[in-house]
Motif scaffolding. Structure first.
Motif, PDB file in Angstrom:
ATOM      1  N   ILE A 124     -32.078 -11.157  15.966  1.00 52.69           N
ATOM      2  CA  ILE A 124     -30.817 -11.892  16.063  1.00 52.69           C
ATOM      3  C   ILE A 124     -30.268 -12.205  14.677  1.00 52.69           C
ATOM      4  O   ILE A 124     -29.104 -11.930  14.361  1.00 52.69           O
ATOM      5  CB  ILE A 124     -31.003 -13.186  16.876  1.00 52.69           C
ATOM      6  CG1 ILE A 124     -31.346 -12.850  18.334  1.00 52.69           C
ATOM      7  CG2 ILE A 124     -29.740 -14.057  16.799  1.00 52.69           C
ATOM      8  CD1 ILE A 124     -31.628 -14.070  19.190  1.00 52.69           C
ATOM      9  N   ASP A 125     -31.112 -12.772  13.823  1.00 51.51           N
ATOM     10  CA  ASP A 125     -30.660 -13.138  12.481  1.00 51.51           C
ATOM     11  C   ASP A 125     -30.421 -11.909  11.605  1.00 51.51           C
ATOM     12  O   ASP A 125     -29.514 -11.894  10.771  1.00 51.51           O
ATOM     13  CB  ASP A 125     -31.680 -14.066  11.815  1.00 51.51           C
ATOM     14  CG  ASP A 125     -31.731 -15.430  12.479  1.00 51.51           C
ATOM     15  OD1 ASP A 125     -30.654 -15.958  12.809  1.00 51.51           O
ATOM     16  OD2 ASP A 125     -32.841 -15.958  12.682  1.00 51.51           O
ATOM     17  N   VAL A 130     -26.251  -8.157   8.940  1.00 51.20           N
ATOM     18  CA  VAL A 130     -25.472  -6.912   8.894  1.00 51.20           C
ATOM     19  C   VAL A 130     -24.015  -7.204   9.241  1.00 51.20           C
ATOM     20  O   VAL A 130     -23.093  -6.650   8.623  1.00 51.20           O
ATOM     21  CB  VAL A 130     -26.065  -5.870   9.866  1.00 51.20           C
ATOM     22  CG1 VAL A 130     -25.250  -4.579   9.813  1.00 51.20           C
ATOM     23  CG2 VAL A 130     -27.515  -5.580   9.529  1.00 51.20           C
ATOM     24  N   GLY A 131     -23.805  -8.094  10.205  1.00 48.31           N
ATOM     25  CA  GLY A 131     -22.439  -8.471  10.572  1.00 48.31           C
ATOM     26  C   GLY A 131     -21.713  -9.149   9.424  1.00 48.31           C
ATOM     27  O   GLY A 131     -20.508  -8.921   9.220  1.00 48.31           O
ATOM     28  N   THR A 337     -16.840  -1.837  19.812  1.00 47.89           N
ATOM     29  CA  THR A 337     -18.203  -2.334  19.666  1.00 47.89           C
ATOM     30  C   THR A 337     -19.190  -1.187  19.464  1.00 47.89           C
ATOM     31  O   THR A 337     -20.230  -1.365  18.836  1.00 47.89           O
ATOM     32  CB  THR A 337     -18.632  -3.158  20.896  1.00 47.89           C
ATOM     33  OG1 THR A 337     -18.526  -2.345  22.080  1.00 47.89           O
ATOM     34  CG2 THR A 337     -17.774  -4.395  21.061  1.00 47.89           C
ATOM     35  N   LEU A 338     -18.855   0.001  19.984  1.00 51.42           N
ATOM     36  CA  LEU A 338     -19.751   1.150  19.820  1.00 51.42           C
ATOM     37  C   LEU A 338     -19.842   1.572  18.360  1.00 51.42           C
ATOM     38  O   LEU A 338     -20.872   2.080  17.921  1.00 51.42           O
ATOM     39  CB  LEU A 338     -19.282   2.322  20.697  1.00 51.42           C
ATOM     40  CG  LEU A 338     -19.304   2.069  22.205  1.00 51.42           C
ATOM     41  CD1 LEU A 338     -18.855   3.311  22.954  1.00 51.42           C
ATOM     42  CD2 LEU A 338     -20.690   1.635  22.670  1.00 51.42           C
ATOM     43  N   PHE A 339     -18.746   1.394  17.598  1.00 52.52           N
ATOM     44  CA  PHE A 339     -18.816   1.653  16.162  1.00 52.52           C
ATOM     45  C   PHE A 339     -19.848   0.732  15.516  1.00 52.52           C
ATOM     46  O   PHE A 339     -20.682   1.162  14.715  1.00 52.52           O
ATOM     47  CB  PHE A 339     -17.452   1.410  15.492  1.00 52.52           C
ATOM     48  CG  PHE A 339     -16.409   2.437  15.819  1.00 52.52           C
ATOM     49  CD1 PHE A 339     -16.674   3.784  15.680  1.00 52.52           C
ATOM     50  CD2 PHE A 339     -15.162   2.050  16.250  1.00 52.52           C
ATOM     51  CE1 PHE A 339     -15.709   4.734  15.969  1.00 52.52           C
ATOM     52  CE2 PHE A 339     -14.191   2.991  16.545  1.00 52.52           C
ATOM     53  CZ  PHE A 339     -14.460   4.339  16.404  1.00 52.52           C
ATOM     54  N   SER A 466     -22.238  -8.436  16.158  1.00 53.81           N
ATOM     55  CA  SER A 466     -23.444  -8.840  15.429  1.00 53.81           C
ATOM     56  C   SER A 466     -24.056 -10.112  15.997  1.00 53.81           C
ATOM     57  O   SER A 466     -25.242 -10.378  15.781  1.00 53.81           O
ATOM     58  CB  SER A 466     -23.118  -9.044  13.944  1.00 53.81           C
ATOM     59  OG  SER A 466     -22.275 -10.171  13.748  1.00 53.81           O
ATOM     60  N   LEU A 467     -23.271 -10.898  16.751  1.00 58.45           N
ATOM     61  CA  LEU A 467     -23.783 -12.145  17.309  1.00 58.45           C
ATOM     62  C   LEU A 467     -24.692 -11.923  18.514  1.00 58.45           C
ATOM     63  O   LEU A 467     -25.576 -12.735  18.781  1.00 58.45           O
ATOM     64  CB  LEU A 467     -22.612 -13.059  17.702  1.00 58.45           C
ATOM     65  CG  LEU A 467     -21.759 -13.605  16.556  1.00 58.45           C
ATOM     66  CD1 LEU A 467     -20.617 -14.447  17.100  1.00 58.45           C
ATOM     67  CD2 LEU A 467     -22.594 -14.407  15.575  1.00 58.45           C
TER      68      LEU A 467
END
Length: 525
Positions: A124-125, A130-131, A337-339, A466-467
């Motif tokens: 998760i973190d 990356v996000g 989101t697939l990207f 990313s969340l």
């Protein structure tokens, strides 16, 4: 030797593409039919190339016109031919861009795993980190993109690459100089590294595009952007063959040190190739007409308006007041989101849910999309150039979203390749049309601001995806489970349901979106 197997495969793919396209282009230029030579080169690529370059040139008949296939071949290969004849400054920008494309995609494909294994973060973190990098780059461009207007292209590139160099050094050494764990010193140093990359990239990419704009004219601008696009995708593919053997020998930090060294090479390219003298000459050449005379500057239609009138015009036509525009750009978040999953999910998925070749060389599959985009986009564009833009958006997003359900069948080499190929075809169908639609729907003198705001949902996509991507990995593709004990099928089914919302939403709103609106190619027919 087995560790270098993926390198041989990657180099073989590049050489294969070179011989096939080189044979076809040479045959066309020498007056032969391109398709038979293309088919011949598919079977015996080096031999066919040697044969065609030894053939004498034929005279084309007056009635001969390049067919659809030959047009695709010429479009695919022209950017690389033009690269050899461009100005020194523009050549430097392109060389820098391919190096940076290699480095950026190489780092981002390993970043989540790096935070897992070396910084001690859970999925998760790690996904959030990356996000922060990818979304941070997007938002930093909005604030730092104007740097090039203040200090020029060359200085902007040097500052940007220097910031990224410092950032990548901090990121690479963070496990050695800090204590692992969430918000411990290693995490802080790694985040400082990410900050440097964000600040640098926020200047770098706008500077590259500004450089192409400044160093080309109306006749060469399409070539300039095509070169940049082609080389970026080529650079994005190269980590797939460079990274695996280095990672196996020296770990992910070893790979990051190689990318750090390539950043130094990129600085050298800018400093020694894009010299002040080269920039001055390229700018002068770009500002000449066909007869070699300096062109007059175009008249700005907005220049005659007062500040109050300009402000009123912008407020009246501001994109956020256009409901159709807002709906269009935000409904695309679901398929986009697939990207984001290309670097948030695919690296962990291919390294955890597979065994053997795919798992050992997961970077190759993570970075396969760019080379497929390079090959497929001109083909798809040529096939669909006269099709209705909005209809292509519906079809393209559907084609891109649908193969996600193939991954829901379970992890296998066949399902992975089917997903990557079909998804890329869909991307090639709709992604180039996105900016076209935005440009067509924008009022006069508002194209720039529409383009800028049109990119904002992409920023939101990176943040939102990313969340939750880390949670899905921890629950459906955990690092401490055997592939047989994972449930990646459910994860990809849910992701498919999310992505398919975009084409369904575009289809349901088609009547409202197109009411009273004619696209340019319809008006010209």
């Amino acid at each position: 030797m087995s560790d270098l197997f993926i390198v041989f495969i990657g180099l073989a793919i590049i050489l294969y593409i070179f011989f096939v396209l080189g044979t076809s282009r040479t045959a066309i230029l020498k007056g032969y039919s391109g398709l038979p030579w293309f088919l011949f080169s598919l079977i015996l690529p080096p031999i066919s190339y040697l044969i065609i370059i030894s053939r004498t040139k034929k005279e084309k008949s007056v009635e001969h016109k390049d067919n659809f296939f030959e047009g695709i071949v010429m479009e695919l290969t022209q950017p690389f031919v033009d690269l050899a004849h461009t100005s020194r400054a523009l050549l430097g920008i392109n060389l820098s861009y391919v190096l940076e494309g290699l480095t950026y995609f190489g780092v981002v494909g390993l970043l989540a795993i790096f935070f897992n294994d070396f910084i001690g973060l859970d999925d998760i973190d790690a996904g959030r980190m990356v996000g922060i990098l990818t979304a941070g780059i997007t938002i930093s461009m909005l604030f730092l993109g104007a740097t090039v207007d203040w200090i020029g292209v060359r200085k902007s590139l040097l500052i940007a690459l220097s910031l990224m160099l410092v950032g990548r050094i901090f990121l690479t050494i963070s496990p050695e100089i800090g204590v692992p764990g969430l918000w411990n010193s290693a995490h802080i140093f790694a985040m400082l590294g990410i900050l440097g990359i964000i600040l640098g990239y926020g200047i770098y990419q706008p500077a590259c595009y500004a450089g192409v704009k400044q160093l080309t004219n109306e006749k060469t601008s399409a070539m300039g952007y095509a070169m940049l696009y082609a080389l970026m995708n080529l650079g994005g593919f190269l980590p797939g063959i460079i990274s695996p053997p280095i990672r196996k020998a020296f770990g992910i930090p070893g790979v990051f040190w190689v990318y750090t060294a390539l950043t130094v090479v990129g600085i050298g390219v800018v400093y020694f190739i894009i010299t002040k003298k080269a920039m001055k000459k390229a700018l002068s050449d770009a500002n000449q007409d066909a007869d070699g005379n300096q062109k007059e500057e175009e008249v700005d239609e907005m220049a005659g308006l007062t500040k109050k009138e300009k402000f009123a015009y912008y407020i009246k036509n501001f994109p956020l007041k256009d409901l159709r525009f807002l709906y269009f750009v935000f409904i695309l978040i679901f398929v986009q989101t697939l990207f984001a999953h290309n670097w948030l999910t695919i690296p962990q998925y291919t390294s955890r849910a597979f065994e053997g070749f795919v798992s050992d060389n997961f970077e190759f599959f993570v970075n396969l999309n760019p080379i497929l985009i390079f090959i497929l986009t001109p083909m798809v564009t040529a096939l669909t150039s006269k099709k209705d833009t909005y209809n292509m958006m519906i079809i393209g997003t559907f084609v891109m979203a649908s193969p996600t359900f193939i991954l829901a069948l379970g992890p296998s080499f066949e399902t992975l390749m089917a997903y990557l190929i079909i998804m890329t075809i869909g991307e090639a169908m709709w992604q180039p049309r996105f900016l076209q639609w935005v440009a067509e729907i924008a009022p006069k003198n508002m194209t720039g601001i529409y383009m800028g705001i049109g990119q904002f949902p992409w920023f939101l996509t990176k943040v939102i995806t990313s969340l939750y991507s880390g949670w899905f990995l921890m629950n459906y593709c955990p690092s401490d489970a055997l592939p047989a004990d994972m449930n990646t099928e459910t994860m990809w089914f849910i992701y498919g349901c999310i992505a398919i919302i975009s084409p369904i939403g575009l289809l349901l709103a088609k009547g409202w979106m197109k009411k009273g609106f004619k696209v340019k190619h319809q008006e010209s027919n």
